[in-house]
Write a protein that holds these residues in place. Sequence first.
Motif, PDB file in Angstrom:
ATOM      1  N   SER A  60     -70.137   2.992 -28.629  1.00 17.39           N
ATOM      2  CA  SER A  60     -70.327   4.675 -27.794  1.00 17.39           C
ATOM      3  C   SER A  60     -71.126   5.844 -27.620  1.00 17.39           C
ATOM      4  O   SER A  60     -71.813   5.955 -28.649  1.00 17.39           O
ATOM      5  N   GLU A 101     -70.123  -0.788 -19.205  1.00 22.15           N
ATOM      6  CA  GLU A 101     -69.240  -0.513 -18.702  1.00 22.15           C
ATOM      7  C   GLU A 101     -68.991   0.699 -19.300  1.00 22.15           C
ATOM      8  O   GLU A 101     -68.153   0.695 -20.096  1.00 22.15           O
ATOM      9  N   GLY A 156     -67.550   4.380 -19.548  1.00 18.46           N
ATOM     10  CA  GLY A 156     -66.819   4.878 -19.931  1.00 18.46           C
ATOM     11  C   GLY A 156     -67.131   6.722 -19.677  1.00 18.46           C
ATOM     12  O   GLY A 156     -66.070   7.429 -18.896  1.00 18.46           O
ATOM     13  N   ARG A 157     -67.443   7.057 -20.633  1.00 18.27           N
ATOM     14  CA  ARG A 157     -67.772   8.449 -21.355  1.00 18.27           C
ATOM     15  C   ARG A 157     -68.705   9.215 -20.066  1.00 18.27           C
ATOM     16  O   ARG A 157     -68.420   9.940 -19.719  1.00 18.27           O
ATOM     17  N   TYR A 205     -61.806  10.192 -23.992  1.00 23.68           N
ATOM     18  CA  TYR A 205     -60.737   9.816 -24.960  1.00 23.68           C
ATOM     19  C   TYR A 205     -59.401  10.416 -24.972  1.00 23.68           C
ATOM     20  O   TYR A 205     -58.462  10.059 -25.502  1.00 23.68           O
TER      21      TYR A 205
HETATM   22  C1  LIG Z   1     -66.152  -2.909 -26.029  1.00 24.50           C
HETATM   23  C2  LIG Z   1     -66.564  -1.510 -24.981  1.00 24.50           C
HETATM   24  N1  LIG Z   1     -66.863  -1.350 -23.207  1.00 24.50           N
HETATM   25  C3  LIG Z   1     -67.307  -0.292 -23.533  1.00 24.50           C
HETATM   26  C4  LIG Z   1     -67.176   1.116 -24.055  1.00 24.50           C
HETATM   27  C5  LIG Z   1     -66.643   2.460 -23.392  1.00 24.50           C
HETATM   28  O1  LIG Z   1     -68.390   2.901 -24.178  1.00 24.50           O
HETATM   29  P1  LIG Z   1     -69.211   4.871 -23.231  1.00 24.50           P
HETATM   30  O2  LIG Z   1     -67.805   5.394 -23.564  1.00 24.50           O
HETATM   31  O3  LIG Z   1     -69.339   4.466 -24.155  1.00 24.50           O
HETATM   32  O4  LIG Z   1     -68.646   4.388 -22.212  1.00 24.50           O
HETATM   33  C6  LIG Z   1     -66.592   0.880 -25.066  1.00 24.50           C
HETATM   34  C7  LIG Z   1     -66.033   1.719 -26.384  1.00 24.50           C
HETATM   35  O5  LIG Z   1     -66.594   2.388 -26.660  1.00 24.50           O
HETATM   36  C8  LIG Z   1     -65.914  -0.445 -25.974  1.00 24.50           C
HETATM   37  O6  LIG Z   1     -65.534  -0.709 -27.158  1.00 24.50           O
END
Ligand SMILES: Cc1ncc(COP(=O)(O)O)c(C=O)c1O
Length: 639
Positions: A256, A341, A343-344, A545
């Motif tokens: 991340s 993917e 998220g953050r 998170y």
């Molecule tokens: C497999 C996977 N995908 C996506 C994410 C989301 O990452 P980010 O919040 O950096 O976008 C994570 C988080 O660490 C993850 O483990």
Amino acid sequence: MNKPFNQHWTKQHASDLYGVDDWGAGYFGISDKGLLTVSSNNTASTRDVPLLQIMQDVKERGLDAPVLLRFEDLLEQQICRLNDAFNAAIAASGYKGEYRGVFPIKVNQQCHVIEEIAEVGARYGHGLEAGSKAELIIALAHIESKEANIVCNGYKDQEFIDLGLQARKIGYSCFFVLETPTELPIILERSRALGIKPLIGVRVKLASVVGGHWNATSGDRSIFGLSIAQLVDVVDQLKTEGMLDCLQLLHYHLGSQIPNIRDIRNGVVEACQVYMDLVREGAAMGFLDLGGGLAVDYDGSKTNYIHSKNYTLDEYCADIVDVVISTLDPENITHPTIITESGRATIAYSSVLVFNVLDVASYTPGSLPSAIPETEHQLIHNLKETLEHISVKNLQECYNDGLFYRDEVRELFKRGQINLRSRSLAENLFLVILERIIEVAEDAPRAPKEIRKLREHLSDIYYCNFSLFQSLPDVWAIDQIFPIVPIHRLDEAPTREAIIADITCDCDGRIDRFTSINNPKTSLPLHPLIEGQEYYIGVFLVGAYQETLGDLHNLFGDTNVASVRFNEDGSYEFADEIEGDSIADVLSYVEYNPQNLREKFRKIAERAVKQGRISASERQTIMKAFSASMQGYTYYEKE
Ligand SMILES: Cc1ncc(COP(=O)(O)O)c(C=O)c1O
């Protein structure tokens, strides 16, 4: 300590000081009246709405601070910005595949958040990533668009796999991503048993290593994903089973918050090589899933520092598309659908934690006698002399002397050779020396670093109504830095330097690192409290998170939550209001039965009546207070 500000203070000073324009991504600003605002700029008429006004409205509706404000429009805009940026990069480069993002549910699992993501995501075929059975259930209930994917990461047992296979039958594009080789036999066996062909993805460990907090997620020693040798075994097994057509997705996740665009490019380059060889092996492929990592610029510095990122969203998308094209085209490999993917970056902006300040402890010296009595210890006279000799030329020397004499006094006190009053006088003298040094240092641009840092060392402690462990766990766990700004009085120069303490009475429940364009600062400029007035502080970009990882340390529960939605005319409404945990709630989470506790206490109170310590009617009052507390908010409540 007090910090004079001699110029005329403007909102630009406040914006520069707190970096609002740098980290606010256009969502947050400061009004002429000195109020921190959130922008409703997705509506027909853009309006900047003061957070203070929202807090007052929330309070009138019975929700007290601390409150987590969720801005649904910011979440919507982030999903749109991400999809629009990828689609623009695809259009500009002539890329022949598509972009289909997925939101990892673990980053914020709250129902309202997922509902919003599903609704906005449907416009773009933006799906969900599920890392557990519970998350798969959430995904299945929310994804309706056939364009959107559900990507199942994490360890999958038979129940998980059966559910995913049944979902395939209904028409979901539901991928099982193999995290370990042991998952494949179960998938194959359940697929045969149910007569449903799976969509299979593989997560690989890339050799590419990234910088930042989460670099353990990348490289050979990362704990997730298949090694290249294991990947080859999986391909062979699928070949043997005649099911290589099920292998359609390659996934990797380097970690991340990847601050450096070079690391992102390196990861894509390596992944494309793996992808091309899987195609050559005869796998159907079609999807390249780059995982998360798109960073948030928490400190606004636009650098490759761990709390920042040295790239824009447009650059991120363009670079990924460019690397895929330039690697695959020479080999005539069809462009895959790109999945990320994120998220953050999707959710961080949409939540702001707002709390009130309860109290302040200042390191202000007490008053000194006009003359030091002859009878006092020589060290105390030395301190007084040091104070009288401070000048621009000897700041460091006076600081060293003062420190030495103060420490000597402390030693003598420990040995019983100096009494409490003398020690108090020495401590006060030392604080006055520091204040004087800081004052003189204002006129000494070349003052030594240690001296320039003194103001931060003497910072106040602002006791604030929240729990770090419940609302900002990453500050404690991984030294995460979030932008923190008072949400009002920004038309006044902040004259105090402070650190923030929560109300958990845990010495780790403090914030003493703050965002700054240069290095993180160890204190935050704040305003002195005004008697009878609340002072509200906002912690920004906390949507990712924090809610999920927060815990019940000291039994402080979930805060109140208000979800704000802007209307077309720029006004707003509360789409949702969720009362935070009551004390009875948190007690039941740790397996107490509030009813039993009441009964136990009733017996103790009754015994006190029998022993004549309280009257029966006093018992009633006490029991009422006990019951009222049970229903109360876990945070500090003002009458
Ligand atoms: C497999 C996977 N995908 C996506 C994410 C989301 O990452 P980010 O919040 O950096 O976008 C994570 C988080 O660490 C993850 O483990």
